[in-house]
Design a protein around this motif. Structure first.
Motif, short mmCIF file in Angstrom:
data_model
loop_
_atom_site.label_atom_id
_atom_site.label_comp_id
_atom_site.label_asym_id
_atom_site.label_seq_id
_atom_site.Cartn_x
_atom_site.Cartn_y
_atom_site.Cartn_z
N GLY A 60 42.13 41.90 44.26
CA GLY A 60 40.99 42.00 43.36
C GLY A 60 39.92 40.94 43.58
N GLN A 61 40.29 39.89 44.32
CA GLN A 61 39.30 38.83 44.55
C GLN A 61 38.53 39.04 45.85
OE1 GLN A 61 42.61 36.07 44.30
NE2 GLN A 61 41.68 35.04 42.57
N THR A 97 45.41 39.55 37.85
CA THR A 97 45.08 39.10 39.19
C THR A 97 43.67 39.51 39.61
OG1 THR A 97 46.17 41.08 40.03
CG2 THR A 97 47.46 39.05 40.02
N GLY A 98 42.83 39.71 38.62
CA GLY A 98 41.41 39.91 38.92
C GLY A 98 41.08 41.25 39.56
N HIS A 99 41.36 42.33 38.85
CA HIS A 99 40.92 43.62 39.36
C HIS A 99 40.59 44.53 38.20
CE1 HIS A 99 44.89 45.20 38.33
NE2 HIS A 99 45.30 44.05 38.76
N PHE A 107 44.46 37.39 45.74
CA PHE A 107 44.86 38.72 45.31
C PHE A 107 43.78 39.71 45.74
CE2 PHE A 107 47.46 36.17 42.47
CZ PHE A 107 48.66 36.86 42.54
N PRO A 157 47.71 45.55 43.67
CA PRO A 157 46.91 44.48 43.04
C PRO A 157 47.73 43.32 42.50
CG PRO A 157 47.00 46.41 41.65
CD PRO A 157 47.63 46.81 42.95
#
Lengths: 441, 265
Positions: B158-159, A439-441, B156, B113
């Motif tokens: 993280g974006q 999820t992009g982290h 999310f 996350p």
């Protein structure tokens, strides 16, 4: 005197537009240039590599496809092809026994059998011993070693395939495992496909009633199904049964052991540590023997305790111990802040674990967990030492048969392919899952 | 340690922020040790409903530990902490009761996350408050609007940028409808351009009458918003006062030294 150039400053800052990258670095050509021939040395390596690939692939294809025997149902169908090359040109003809002779021009390599025109390529399968040819006379055909072209004998696999898959499961009842495994695979596929409704219910069905239904389908004895004792289960069927039971049992058990090992309660913690360390420190083969010999000692005398069940319990706990350590690694990799945030929201231990910690820990650990599961799928081959007939054992039994002796190459290749198919699918699915859950982290 | 003084161009009208007589938090003779290290010494602190308290002090002075004791992320060994008249002890029921009423915002956001922004907000209302999903999502969206990022609801964490993440973290806490909010250095991990957006949301929250305890180095925020500033060093509350008095007329030499170091760059 040095003058520092500060450049020009725009009074109103407007970002420059994005430009496409230089053409030579993109597309197929860009890829080839960057990866295959960036300089002369790498170009040489590329060429050598291509040569090696050609050598291996062509040899393999010749054996497995071009010279292989597919038709027939006995060893007779797999006699080697012999090319007999004659030295004079002759026309095509048909021998009295129906053999076709075809024209071809090459040098003679073998003695010409009587009655056969020289200079023909005799494409009939013969044996390197005196043989009856045209006109009722015998001719001696001397065949040079390198003219015996031995292709793969897939006939062996075709004839024996049912046993590879089902072991000694009675022929008339084989539809039962076929239906169960087929339905099981369909349900698993359904459960794993995104966006379908009721996936959770399908998962619950797979986890709880399905194994029970599967058990009764396999063993019968109810609803008019013939009883099939489980020492007849074998082949790929047994491999799938053992590995899927071990995997579905080991994941929850492993998670429980991992959480227990991190528990603040000393008794639980020590119990989990002992279980994990014991089962990790003992080879799988020992576990299997112990399941056979030691487990019955803990049960009341006279208890008939199924051999397969004992193996399943042993293998499941063995894998659970490994899973526990992998999951523990995932738990440790999570930042403390995740626990604190869940605590601060008042989630409580079990909700925190279920909703926050485990989903993340398991995601981090997908590659390791899938590696474990791939490992266990392959390790099921070890059950042959305690007398269970898994896929590999069935193949070896086939090769041991006097009719098919010497065909272990074909057997191992097919076993390898079947294992590869299953393991590679698991591996691909895990890669897909990783991408999906990222999820992009 | 660096203190920043972010320019806050919002007008803050402290007279609108009512402080009631009702006691929100009462800490009496509280002591805490990490092993043999005495990290909090004889803390006595009473916080009324509606107070905005800024806690400052050098690193390792125990200010984070203090506010983490208030929702039992840290356990104290001596003394008493009452939150809304519920005593924090080993009784898990009490701890859960307190945590339901106390929201916390962390330095590193600690968003989940694997969940979307909206799911981060609705998780606790659904699972702790047993709220129906639709209602929880309504509340979640409302608070995402409060922190001015409703359009990010389905992304999310993280974006998002750091500032946006911290605002989501604030919204996540608010969804539980807490009576008290704890902020543990909420802007320390942010770029200067983002500090302001977070502080503005916090000001908005103060104006709505939220009881807040904020550990921060943002002295501008303390001046404008706090009704009380607490200075801690070596595990003790050295000095506490109204911001005007605290900054212009500090009584302790330790406070004077601290202020002289952080206010003259």
């Amino acid at each position: 005197m040095s003058q520092i150039d500060y450049g020009e400053t725009q009074a109103v800052f407007t970002p420059r537009p994005d430009l496409p990258p230089p053409a030579a670095t993109v597309g197929v050509l860009g890829w080839v240039r960057a990866n295959l021939v960036p300089n002369w040395f790498n170009a040489v390596i590329t060429l050598v590599g291509l040569g090696v690939i050609y050598y291996i692939v062509s040899g393999l294809l010749t054996w497995a496809v071009f010279d292989a025997h597919f038709a027939g149902n006995s060893r007779q169908a797999c006699k080697p092809n012999v090319n007999i090359v004659m030295d004079k040109v002759a026309t095509t003809g048909i021998l009295p026994d129906g053999t076709t002779l075809q024209l071809e021009t090459t040098a003679a390599r073998v003695a010409v059998p009587e009655g056969v025109s020289p200079n023909v390529r005799w494409e009939r399968r013969i044996e390197p011993r005196p043989q009856r040819v045209a006109g009722g006379r015998y001719a001696r055909v001397a065949v040079e070693e390198d003219h015996i072209i031995e292709g793969a004998c897939w006939v062996f696999i075709f004839v024996r395939f049912d046993q590879f898959i089902y072991g000694f499961y009675p022929k008339d009842e084989r539809w039962r495992p076929t239906v169960v495994i087929g339905v099981g695979l369909l349900l698993i596929f359904y459960m794993l496909t995104d966006g379908l409704p009721h996936r959770g219910r399908v998962a619950m069905f797979l986890l709880l009633p399905f194994p029970v239904i599967a058990y009764f389908m396999f063993s019968g004895g109810v609803l008019g199904l013939e009883y099939v004792s489980n020492d007849k289960w074998g082949g790929l069927l047994l491999t799938i049964i053992i590995s899927s039971v071990a995997i579905t049992g080991a994941l929850p058990l492993g998670i429980a052991l991992a959480l227990g090992r991190r528990s603040v309660m000393p008794i639980i913690r020590w119990f989990c540590i002992v279980v994990i360390e014991f089962f990790r420190s003992v080879p799988m083969i020992t576990i299997l023997f112990m399941a056979m010999v030691v487990l019955p000692l803990f049960l009341p005398p006279g208890t008939v305790f199924d051999q397969l069940l004992r193996v399943l319990i042993g293998v499941t706990i063995f894998i659970a111990a490994y899973t526990a350590e992998v999951v523990r690694g995932g738990l440790q990799a999570l930042p403390k802040g995740q626990y604190e945030a869940a605590d601060a929201l008042g989630l409580g231990y079990f909700k925190m674990m279920r909703l926050i910690i485990l989903p993340q820990a398991l995601r981090i650990m997908i590659p390791a967990i899938v590696s474990l599961f791939i490992g266990i799928f392959k390790d099921t081959t070890l059950v042959q030492i305690v007398g269970l007939n898994d896929l590999l054992t069935m193949m070896q039994l086939g090769v041991a048969d006097a009719e098919w002796t010497g065909l272990s190459k074909e057997g191992y290749v097919v076993c390898g392919l079947i294992f590869f198919l299953f393991c590679f699918s698991m591996s691909r699915y895990s890669m897909y899952l990783e991408r999906k859950l990222h999820t992009g982290h | 340690m660096s203190a920043t003084d972010t320019e806050l161009d919002v007008e803050v009208d402290q007279s609108k922020m009512k402080i009631s007589d009702e006691i929100a938090i009462q800490i009496t003779d509280m002591n805490k040790w990490y092993g043999s290290f005495h990290v909090l010494k004889d803390i006595n602190l009473t916080v009324n409903q509606g107070e905005r308290i800024v806690v400052c002090g050098p690193s390792g002075s125990g200010k984070s530990t203090l506010i983490r004791c208030i929702n039992r992320l840290e356990e104290h060994q001596q003394g008493q902490i009452l939150v809304d008249n519920v005593e924090l002890s080993n009784d898990l029921k009490n701890i859960d009761a307190v945590r339901r009423e106390v929201g916390m915002v962390f330095q590193h956001f600690n968003l989940f996350p694997h969940l979307t922004v909206l799911e981060n907000c609705t998780l606790a209302p659904i699972w702790v408050r047993k709220m129906p999903k639709v209602e929880a999502e309504e509340i979640g969206m409302r608070f995402l609007e409060t922190v001015r990022i409703p359009e990010q609801a389905h992304k999310f964490p993280g974006q998002l940028s750091g500032g946006q993440q911290q605002r989501v973290a604030i919204a996540r806490s608010l969804c539980m409808n807490p009576r008290i909010m704890l902020f543990d250095e909420p802007t320390s991990a942010l770029d200067p351009e983002m500090i302001k957006e977070v502080l503005e949301v916090m000001i908005q929250l103060a104006e709505q009458g939220m009881t807040m305890i904020v550990v921060t180095h943002e002295m501008g925020f303390a001046r404008k918003v706090a009704n009380r500033v607490i200075f801690m060093d070596a595990g003790e509350i050295v000095e506490q006062n109204e911001p005007e008095e605290f900054f212009n007329n500090p009584k302790s030499d330790r406070t004077q030294l601290f202020l002289s170091q952080i206010l003259t760059h």
